[in-house]
Scaffold this active site. Structure first.
Site, short mmCIF file in Angstrom:
data_model
loop_
_atom_site.label_atom_id
_atom_site.label_comp_id
_atom_site.label_asym_id
_atom_site.label_seq_id
_atom_site.Cartn_x
_atom_site.Cartn_y
_atom_site.Cartn_z
N ARG A 69 40.87 26.64 42.98
CA ARG A 69 42.14 25.73 42.93
C ARG A 69 42.23 25.64 44.39
NH1 ARG A 69 42.36 28.80 38.57
NH2 ARG A 69 43.40 30.37 39.61
N GLU A 106 42.10 44.06 40.90
CA GLU A 106 42.81 45.36 40.17
C GLU A 106 41.76 45.77 39.28
OE1 GLU A 106 46.61 43.75 38.22
OE2 GLU A 106 45.84 41.82 39.13
#
Length: 182
Positions: A69, A106
């Site tokens: 993006r 993560e």
């Protein structure tokens, strides 16, 4: 020249145009969907204009967009400020010789790549992405630019997820965001 009230109205329009999709791509995640912002030309223009106003006089010669993006916001900003656009891609997406930077997520690690020679020593760079969460991708992008001798002026994002503390991970590097996620 835009007034503070004009900027506040634009930020309100930007924030309200971002659709939040709960439990996507997995349970517990509130996905910040910018595609709804892109469907509104005035709001998309407001977004680009706010970034351009901030960076037009900073001597930036490189706008580095983080996949994917960052590729939406980076090119119009680069064109407007007279800078080149450099894509920061996921592994094995760029042809030719690349340099890479591994970073932690993560749930594991990933890598970001940039073409060798796309950025020269001494160039001033802006890193752009749609969102900062944990800060891993922005740090990887900055590290790649600094490896080749560029000076990162700032990182810029449309949205910040403050609860994930990505800003802290950037250390002393400046971060500019338009809106914080609700």
């Amino acid at each position: 020249m835009a007034t503070q009230d004009d900027a506040d109205l634009r930020l309100t329009r930007i924030a309200s145009s971002i659709r939040v999709i709960p439990d996507f791509p997995k349970p517990g995640i509130k996905f910040q969907d910018i595609t709804t912002l892109l469907l509104q030309p005035k709001v998309f223009r407001d977004t680009i204009d706010l970034f351009v106003a901030r960076y037009k006089d900073k001597g930036i010669s490189v706008v580095a967009g983080v996949e994917a993006r960052g590729f939406i916001f980076g090119p119009p900003i680069a064109l407007a400020i007279g800078a080149k656009f450099v894509p920061m891609r996921k592994p094995n997406k760029l042809p030719g010789k690349v340099i890479s930077e591994e970073y932690s997520l993560e749930y594991g690690t990933d890598r970001m790549e940039m073409h060798v020679g796309a950025v020269e020593p001494g160039e001033k760079a802006l890193v752009i992405d749609d969102l900062i969460a944990t800060g891993g991708t922005l740090c990887a992008a900055m590290n790649l630019l600094e490896k080749v001798g560029a000076a990162v002026v700032e990182c810029a994002c449309v949205i910040e997820l403050p609860e994930l503390n990505g800003r802290k991970r950037l250390g002393d590097k400046p971060l500019f965001v338009l809106v914080k996620a609700a």
